[in-house]
Enzyme design. Sequence first.
Site, PDB file in Angstrom:
ATOM      1  N   ASP A   1     -23.280  44.105 -17.194  1.00 44.95           N
ATOM      2  CA  ASP A   1     -23.063  45.361 -16.471  1.00 44.95           C
ATOM      3  C   ASP A   1     -21.861  46.077 -17.067  1.00 44.95           C
ATOM      4  O   ASP A   1     -21.081  45.485 -17.822  1.00 44.95           O
ATOM      5  CB  ASP A   1     -22.839  45.071 -14.981  1.00 44.95           C
ATOM      6  CG  ASP A   1     -23.397  46.177 -14.096  1.00 44.95           C
ATOM      7  OD1 ASP A   1     -23.653  47.279 -14.613  1.00 44.95           O
ATOM      8  OD2 ASP A   1     -23.575  45.932 -12.888  1.00 44.95           O
TER       9      ASP A   1
ATOM     10  N   LYS B   1     -32.639  46.662  -7.921  1.00 43.57           N
ATOM     11  CA  LYS B   1     -31.569  46.793  -6.920  1.00 43.57           C
ATOM     12  C   LYS B   1     -31.699  48.123  -6.189  1.00 43.57           C
ATOM     13  O   LYS B   1     -32.033  49.131  -6.797  1.00 43.57           O
ATOM     14  CB  LYS B   1     -30.200  46.730  -7.621  1.00 43.57           C
ATOM     15  CG  LYS B   1     -29.018  46.885  -6.682  1.00 43.57           C
ATOM     16  CD  LYS B   1     -27.691  46.981  -7.435  1.00 43.57           C
ATOM     17  CE  LYS B   1     -27.339  48.401  -7.796  1.00 43.57           C
ATOM     18  NZ  LYS B   1     -26.055  48.529  -8.501  1.00 43.57           N
TER      19      LYS B   1
HETATM   20  O1  LIG Z   1     -19.730  45.650  -7.872  1.00 43.87           O
HETATM   21  P1  LIG Z   1     -20.425  46.727  -7.131  1.00 43.87           P
HETATM   22  O2  LIG Z   1     -19.597  47.246  -5.981  1.00 43.87           O
HETATM   23  O3  LIG Z   1     -21.808  46.373  -6.729  1.00 43.87           O
HETATM   24  O4  LIG Z   1     -20.493  47.976  -8.110  1.00 43.87           O
HETATM   25  C1  LIG Z   1     -20.795  47.871  -9.457  1.00 43.87           C
HETATM   26  C2  LIG Z   1     -22.180  48.380  -9.728  1.00 43.87           C
HETATM   27  O5  LIG Z   1     -22.264  49.780  -9.381  1.00 43.87           O
HETATM   28  C3  LIG Z   1     -22.645  50.549 -10.506  1.00 43.87           C
HETATM   29  O6  LIG Z   1     -24.007  50.753 -10.532  1.00 43.87           O
HETATM   30  P2  LIG Z   1     -24.752  51.767  -9.534  1.00 43.87           P
HETATM   31  O7  LIG Z   1     -25.036  51.121  -8.229  1.00 43.87           O
HETATM   32  O8  LIG Z   1     -23.991  53.029  -9.495  1.00 43.87           O
HETATM   33  O9  LIG Z   1     -26.175  51.915 -10.184  1.00 43.87           O
HETATM   34  P3  LIG Z   1     -26.674  52.305 -11.650  1.00 43.87           P
HETATM   35  O10 LIG Z   1     -26.136  51.253 -12.592  1.00 43.87           O
HETATM   36  O11 LIG Z   1     -28.141  52.205 -11.495  1.00 43.87           O
HETATM   37  O12 LIG Z   1     -26.189  53.667 -11.965  1.00 43.87           O
HETATM   38  C4  LIG Z   1     -22.254  49.693 -11.703  1.00 43.87           C
HETATM   39  O13 LIG Z   1     -23.012  50.013 -12.853  1.00 43.87           O
HETATM   40  C5  LIG Z   1     -22.492  48.298 -11.211  1.00 43.87           C
HETATM   41  O14 LIG Z   1     -23.840  47.896 -11.381  1.00 43.87           O
END
Ligand SMILES: O=P(O)(O)OC[C@H]1O[C@H](OP(=O)(O)OP(=O)(O)O)[C@H](O)[C@@H]1O
Length: 338
Positions: A245, A219
Site C-alpha cells: 500500500d 475493500k
Molecule cells: O490505514 P487506513 O486508515 O485504513 O488508511 C490507509 C488506506 O487509505 C487509503 O486508501 P483509500 O481508502 O483512500 O482507498 P484507495 O486506495 O482505493 O484510494 C490508503 O491508500 C490506504 O489503503
Amino acid sequence: MNAHRGSAVLSSTSLKVQPAATGISENHRLRLFSGSANVPLSQEVARYLGMDLGPMIRKRFADGELYVQIQESIRGCDVYLIQPSCQPVNDHLMELLIMVDACRRASARQITTVIPYYGYARADRKTAGRESITAKLVANLITKAGASRVLAMDLHSAQIQGYFDIPFDHVYGSPVILDYLANKQLSDVVVVSPDVGGVARARAFAKKLNDAPLAIIDKRRQAHNVAEVMNVIGDVKGKTAILVDDMIDTGGTISEGARLLRQEGANQVYACATHAVFSPPARDRLSGGLFEEVIVTNTIPIAEENRFAELVVLSVANLLGETIWRIHEDTSVSTLFR
Ligand SMILES: O=P(O)(O)OC[C@H]1O[C@H](OP(=O)(O)OP(=O)(O)O)[C@H](O)[C@@H]1O
Ligand SMILES: Nc1ncnc2c1ncn2[C@@H]1O[C@H](COP(=O)(O)O)[C@@H](O)[C@H]1O
C-alpha cells in the site's frame, strides 16, 4: 560550497550518472534546508549529498504564529526544502509555505519543495457534493508561495502531479522495500493489493518481485476511516502474502486485509507501505500478531510509542538524495527506477 555526493551508495539501483568531476557552478549552488517535520531524514539526505543542511531559524511566536529566517545568502542558489506534510499537517504545510516565501524573497534561483509525504492527498477529488479538493488547494498554495518545482514520493494518487503547472518529479520508495524483501528470499509469494485503488501499485511491485502473482482485496468504506473488507480475488492459500500500500494510517485497511488473508489460508502475511502515518489505533492493530513484519520507510518520523516488534523502518534518504542530485544536474530521474 561545491556539493558532491557522499560515499554512501544506493543499494537498490546502480548509479548510472556520475556527478560532474568539477562540481557545480558557484552561481547555482545547491543548498538544502529542512523544515521541522523530519529533520533526521533531511540530515541523512544531506549526508548522502556530502553537504550540511543550511542554517535556518524556525520558531513559534507567543501567539502560535511561525517564524522562519534563512541564515545565509541564497541569492542565485538552487534551493531544496525538505518537508513532509505529515502530522501536524497544517503546521508542517504552513511552515513549508513560509520557507518557500522566505527563499523567494531572498532571490533563490530555483526553489524545489521536497515533500516525501504529501498530506491531504486523499482529498484528491470530490467524492460527495460540497467537498473541497484539498490536494489541489495545497498544490495552489505551494505554487503561489513561489516553488519552482516539486519532488514527492508515492503520492496517494499519481494525478496530483497534474494539479501543479510546474515541473514535478514523482519517485517511489518501492526499490528500497524490494531490496529488503529480496534479501529475505521468501518463497511462494503472492502480492496483494488491499483495495482496488492500489492495484496498479501492487502490480508494478509484483512485476519487480520476480513477476509474483497478484491478488486483490475488495475493500469498502461506509464512513471515513472505517475499512470493511469483503473478499479476496486471487489465490492466497498456503502462500506468503505481501500486502502493498502507499500508506498505513489508522491501520484498518491493512489489518482487516491481513485478517482476511489468514482466513483464506495464507501462511505468512507481510505488510509493506511507504508512508507510516500511524494514527491511533494503528499501533494496536499492527502489533496484534497478524503480521510477520510491517515494513515501512522513514518519509514520516515514527514516534517511539508507535513502534512495535514487527516494525521494520527502511530509509529512503539515499533515494531522495540521488534524485535531488539528478534534478540539480539535469539528468534523468526515471532511470533510477528502471
Ligand atoms: O490505514 P487506513 O486508515 O485504513 O488508511 C490507509 C488506506 O487509505 C487509503 O486508501 P483509500 O481508502 O483512500 O482507498 P484507495 O486506495 O482505493 O484510494 C490508503 O491508500 C490506504 O489503503
Ligand atoms: N486524511 C484523510 N483521512 C481519511 N480519509 C480521507 C482523508 N482525506 C480524504 N479522505 C476521504 O477518503 C476518501 C477518498 O477515497 P479514495 O478512494 O482514496 O478516492 C473520500 O471519502 C475522502 O473524503
